[in-house]
Scaffold this active site. Structure first.
Site, PDB file in Angstrom:
ATOM      1  N   CYS A   1      22.809   6.669  24.262  1.00 29.76           N
ATOM      2  CA  CYS A   1      22.695   6.509  22.809  1.00 29.76           C
ATOM      3  C   CYS A   1      22.467   7.867  22.130  1.00 29.76           C
ATOM      4  O   CYS A   1      23.218   8.253  21.212  1.00 29.76           O
ATOM      5  CB  CYS A   1      21.572   5.531  22.489  1.00 29.76           C
TER       6      CYS A   1
HETATM    7  N1  LIG Z   1      18.982  -0.242  24.375  1.00 26.98           N
HETATM    8  C1  LIG Z   1      19.774   0.728  23.999  1.00 26.98           C
HETATM    9  O1  LIG Z   1      19.806   1.114  22.826  1.00 26.98           O
HETATM   10  C2  LIG Z   1      20.684   1.386  24.989  1.00 26.98           C
HETATM   11  C3  LIG Z   1      20.707   1.042  26.317  1.00 26.98           C
HETATM   12  N2  LIG Z   1      21.549   1.710  27.178  1.00 26.98           N
HETATM   13  C4  LIG Z   1      21.582   1.363  28.584  1.00 26.98           C
HETATM   14  O2  LIG Z   1      22.144   0.070  28.718  1.00 26.98           O
HETATM   15  C5  LIG Z   1      21.529  -0.612  29.808  1.00 26.98           C
HETATM   16  C6  LIG Z   1      20.932  -1.910  29.280  1.00 26.98           C
HETATM   17  O3  LIG Z   1      19.949  -1.574  28.322  1.00 26.98           O
HETATM   18  P1  LIG Z   1      19.091  -2.651  27.556  1.00 26.98           P
HETATM   19  O4  LIG Z   1      19.918  -3.853  27.313  1.00 26.98           O
HETATM   20  O5  LIG Z   1      18.432  -1.977  26.446  1.00 26.98           O
HETATM   21  O6  LIG Z   1      18.010  -2.989  28.671  1.00 26.98           O
HETATM   22  P2  LIG Z   1      17.104  -4.291  28.804  1.00 26.98           P
HETATM   23  O7  LIG Z   1      15.920  -3.889  29.565  1.00 26.98           O
HETATM   24  O8  LIG Z   1      16.944  -4.936  27.481  1.00 26.98           O
HETATM   25  O9  LIG Z   1      17.997  -5.257  29.710  1.00 26.98           O
HETATM   26  C7  LIG Z   1      18.442  -4.931  30.981  1.00 26.98           C
HETATM   27  C8  LIG Z   1      18.876  -6.207  31.680  1.00 26.98           C
HETATM   28  O10 LIG Z   1      19.249  -5.855  33.022  1.00 26.98           O
HETATM   29  C9  LIG Z   1      19.005  -6.969  33.870  1.00 26.98           C
HETATM   30  N3  LIG Z   1      18.441  -6.567  35.158  1.00 26.98           N
HETATM   31  C10 LIG Z   1      17.233  -6.006  35.400  1.00 26.98           C
HETATM   32  N4  LIG Z   1      17.071  -5.807  36.720  1.00 26.98           N
HETATM   33  C11 LIG Z   1      18.188  -6.267  37.329  1.00 26.98           C
HETATM   34  C12 LIG Z   1      18.627  -6.336  38.676  1.00 26.98           C
HETATM   35  N5  LIG Z   1      17.869  -5.908  39.686  1.00 26.98           N
HETATM   36  N6  LIG Z   1      19.846  -6.850  38.925  1.00 26.98           N
HETATM   37  C13 LIG Z   1      20.630  -7.291  37.927  1.00 26.98           C
HETATM   38  N7  LIG Z   1      20.272  -7.257  36.620  1.00 26.98           N
HETATM   39  C14 LIG Z   1      19.068  -6.748  36.329  1.00 26.98           C
HETATM   40  C15 LIG Z   1      17.980  -7.851  33.171  1.00 26.98           C
HETATM   41  O11 LIG Z   1      18.591  -9.096  32.987  1.00 26.98           O
HETATM   42  P3  LIG Z   1      18.101 -10.363  33.820  1.00 26.98           P
HETATM   43  O12 LIG Z   1      16.606 -10.314  33.831  1.00 26.98           O
HETATM   44  O13 LIG Z   1      18.649 -11.496  33.043  1.00 26.98           O
HETATM   45  O14 LIG Z   1      18.702 -10.225  35.168  1.00 26.98           O
HETATM   46  C16 LIG Z   1      17.749  -7.214  31.820  1.00 26.98           C
HETATM   47  O15 LIG Z   1      17.775  -8.151  30.778  1.00 26.98           O
HETATM   48  C17 LIG Z   1      20.474   0.331  30.384  1.00 26.98           C
HETATM   49  O16 LIG Z   1      21.004   1.031  31.452  1.00 26.98           O
HETATM   50  C18 LIG Z   1      20.205   1.272  29.213  1.00 26.98           C
HETATM   51  O17 LIG Z   1      19.752   2.494  29.638  1.00 26.98           O
HETATM   52  C19 LIG Z   1      22.401   2.672  26.762  1.00 26.98           C
HETATM   53  C20 LIG Z   1      22.448   3.027  25.455  1.00 26.98           C
HETATM   54  C21 LIG Z   1      21.561   2.448  24.471  1.00 26.98           C
HETATM   55  C1  LIG Z   2      13.583   4.617  22.555  1.00 24.79           C
HETATM   56  C2  LIG Z   2      13.807   4.839  24.023  1.00 24.79           C
HETATM   57  O1  LIG Z   2      12.885   4.781  24.832  1.00 24.79           O
HETATM   58  N1  LIG Z   2      15.058   5.096  24.410  1.00 24.79           N
HETATM   59  C3  LIG Z   2      15.394   5.300  25.783  1.00 24.79           C
HETATM   60  C4  LIG Z   2      16.887   5.320  25.942  1.00 24.79           C
HETATM   61  C5  LIG Z   2      17.190   5.195  27.413  1.00 24.79           C
HETATM   62  C6  LIG Z   2      18.537   4.848  27.822  1.00 24.79           C
HETATM   63  O2  LIG Z   2      19.352   4.420  27.058  1.00 24.79           O
HETATM   64  O3  LIG Z   2      18.758   4.971  29.148  1.00 24.79           O
HETATM   65  P1  LIG Z   2      19.913   5.739  29.918  1.00 24.79           P
HETATM   66  O4  LIG Z   2      19.317   6.972  30.430  1.00 24.79           O
HETATM   67  O5  LIG Z   2      20.330   4.793  30.989  1.00 24.79           O
HETATM   68  O6  LIG Z   2      20.991   6.015  28.917  1.00 24.79           O
HETATM   69  C7  LIG Z   2      14.803   6.624  26.285  1.00 24.79           C
HETATM   70  O7  LIG Z   2      14.594   7.533  25.486  1.00 24.79           O
HETATM   71  O8  LIG Z   2      14.617   6.776  27.503  1.00 24.79           O
END
Ligand SMILES: NC(=O)C1=CN([C@@H]2O[C@H](COP(=O)(O)OP(=O)(O)OC[C@H]3O[C@@H](n4cnc5c(N)ncnc54)[C@H](OP(=O)(O)O)[C@@H]3O)[C@@H](O)[C@H]2O)C=CC1
Ligand SMILES: CC(=O)N[C@@H](CCC(=O)OP(=O)(O)O)C(=O)O
Length: 343
Positions: free
Chosen positions: A147
């Protein structure tokens, strides 16, 4: 075209559902989680009456048989293993995590856990949609940008590529809403600690630093390590990155704006703001836009570049769908015409 989502119960997964539910070409074939058999509205009541699909177990063979694209909205450390499980199968993979973005040695240093399989990292195409269109179109495996890197890179690309700035002194001051940290509970993102607060975190240790530097150096080999500082804002969605760079010559704001406008002229999601106007995070909330404003300070010779995105849209799920569109030969904006939610 059938698509599947893994990690559906997270915020990135929920945002993929919101986009894909009305996508003109993609059909959500299956949604997956470690919590199988529950209807998705059980996790996300806002989807009640809209989506009655049940969460299914993660079975890569079955997913590859029924879908053409799978989105991995899973945490770093998990995504790499899932990408490996899909390797060699006839399905395109788009990973939203940081697992495939940087080489193993750097990953270990910044993420502090075991890196993904090196050959997968090498194979993965870094999916900064506006800049890697051709590679994305031909890719089987996409590493969706982080992000913060999306906001930072889109706003620095024109001046870094054109060599308009001192390559040694880039400073990026970044701020994110709490949904950027995902849905898991944590003390720092809890209401009492985040609300009415502003916190700096991971000073000079943020895992997105090498990802940003790697891309900046690909564009301009002279770029030196940057200062990148992240802050947690008491808002739900949104990222603002404010970058400070020293110009190598005297440029006016309107000259710099002309460059940005010509570079991004044909890119529907990049909006360059007119002189003396700057975007705020709410102006892109819920949309796939990245809005950019600049000002060249004649007193200091420094340029201030302000960029905003919605971390869950352009910073994650929106860009992932943009990349899926490009990989599928569709209009890159298909299904992404969201007007920002305002106020
Ligand atoms: N939030 C953001 O703004 C951004 C996030 N990202 C990346 O996107 C990805 C998802 O982020 P976000 O949705 O915020 O994260 P969350 O923590 O909200 O969700 C991650 C999901 O991954 C699943 N999960 C956790 N452990 C396991 C496992 N062992 N096996 C399979 N599934 C698993 C869980 O679903 P369940 O429990 O249903 O299995 C959980 O709901 C991350 O890698 C994050 O770094 C990138 C850019 C921006
Ligand atoms: C607000 C906040 O905590 N943001 C997260 C965004 C992490 C993320 O998106 O993880 P990836 O490294 O997989 O891209 C952070 O700064 O670590």
């Amino acid at each position: 075209m059938n698509v599947s989502i893994i990690g559906t119960t997270g915020y990135g997964g929920a945002e993929l559902l919101r986009i894909l539910q009305h996508h003109p070409e993609f059909n959500i074939k299956s949604i997956h989680s470690t919590k199988e058999d529950l209807p998705i509205w059980n996790e996300y009541p806002h989807l009640y009456g809209i989506m009655d699909k049940a969460l299914q177990k993660i079975d890569p063979d079955q997913i590859a048989e029924q879908s053409e694209i799978v989105f991995l909205a899973t945490p770093s450390g998990i995504s790499g293993k899932l990408a490996e499980a899909f390797s060699g199968k006839s399905i395109k993979v788009i990973d939203l995590s940081g697992d495939l973005r940087i080489p193993a040695d750097e990953y270990l240093e910044w993420y502090k856990h075991e890196p993904a399989n090196e050959s997968l990292v090498e194979k993965a195409v870094y999916g900064l949609s506006e800049w890697h269109h051709e590679e994305i179109a031909a890719a089987e495996l996409i590493s969706n940008p982080g992000c913060y890197p999306t906001s930072t890179l889109l706003s620095l690309a024109p001046i870094v590529k054109e060599n308009l700035i001192d390559p040694t002194g880039i400073i990026v001051d970044a701020k994110s809403g709490v949904s950027g940290a995902g849905r898991s509970l944590s003390r720092t993102t809890s209401y009492a600690e985040a609300n009415e607060n502003l916190r700096v975190y991971k000073v000079n240790q943020h895992q997105h630093t090498p990802e940003i530097e790697q891309q900046l150096m690909n564009w301009n080999a002279g770029i030196k390590p940057i200062t990148f500082t992240t802050h947690l804002l008491p808002i739900t969605r949104g990222i603002m990155t404010t970058s400070y760079v020293q110009l190598t010559k005297e440029y006016t704001t309107s000259q710099i704006l002309e460059l940005f406008q010509s570079v991004y002229e044909k890119h529907p999601f990049i909006r360059i703001r007119p002189e003396n106007t700057f975007p705020s995070v709410k102006e892109v909330a819920g949309s796939n836009y990245c809005d950019i404003g600049v000002h060249a300070d004649s007193r200091t010779g420094r340029l201030t570049v302000v960029s905003v995105i919605d971390n869950l849209m352009k910073g994650a799920a929106g860009q992932a769908v943009q990349n899926a569109n490009i990989m599928s030969g569709l209009d890159e904006a298909a299904g992404l015409g969201f007007v920002p939610l305002y106020p």
